[in-house]
Design a protein around this motif. Structure first.
Motif: not given
Length: 176
Positions: A122-126, A164-170, A113-116
């Protein structure tokens, strides 16, 4: 006469062997212009995929590399996965996000799943990934995965999308 014939055969054999040794010893040598390369055993080696004729292919064929995957809810041992990159485009009042990450192959690594989560603008995706119920041996091969999903907005404005995990740049997206 017999000694002369034997000597010629021996000479021809030694000459052939010498030429063979010289050819083999220089065939594997790097070109003289190549600088020496010092690679540690821990250095990863990567190469682009090829089509067999030497041409590089686009893995998955969706531009920029990657295999397009859709969430398959119901995976086992689901966990968060860091995105490598986020990209977005606007379609009316909807933001269409493309998330890219590196993971294993199915059925060992499957997008569940993709959690938004929304807060202010701001939208935080996981990205959440797990594995299927199959009892298989998982090989250690990484591949690039991509998924696309839509985020309906509250209307015009500038929105920030973060991993949300801090991986990709916003990234920031403006909806007109």
């Amino acid at each position: 006469m017999n000694d002369l014939r034997h000597s010629r055969r021996l000479g021809a054999g030694l000459l052939t062997l010498s030429l063979l040794l010289v050819a083999c010893s220089t065939a594997g040598a790097p070109p003289a212009s190549s600088p020496p390369v010092d690679i540690s055993p821990d250095t990863p080696i990567t190469a682009p995929r090829t089509d067999g004729s030497g041409g590089v292919t686009d893995p998955g064929g969706i531009g920029g590399g990657g295999r397009l995957v859709v969430p398959k809810p119901g995976q086992l041992d689901v966990h968060d996965v860091r995105a490598d990159e986020l990209a977005a485009r606007v379609d009316g009042a909807t933001i269409v996000v493309t998330a890219t990450w590196t993971s294993g192959v199915e059925p060992c690594s499957v997008l569940d799943q993709v959690v938004v989560a929304k807060s202010a603008n701001t939208y935080a995706i996981t990205l959440r990934e797990g594995h299927g119920p199959e009892d298989v041996a998982c090989i250690a091969i990484a591949e690039i995965h991509k998924t696309e999903f839509a985020i309906p907005t509250d209307g015009p404005g500038t929105y920030t999308i973060v991993d949300a995990t801090g991986g990709a740049a916003p990234i920031e997206v403006t909806v007109g």
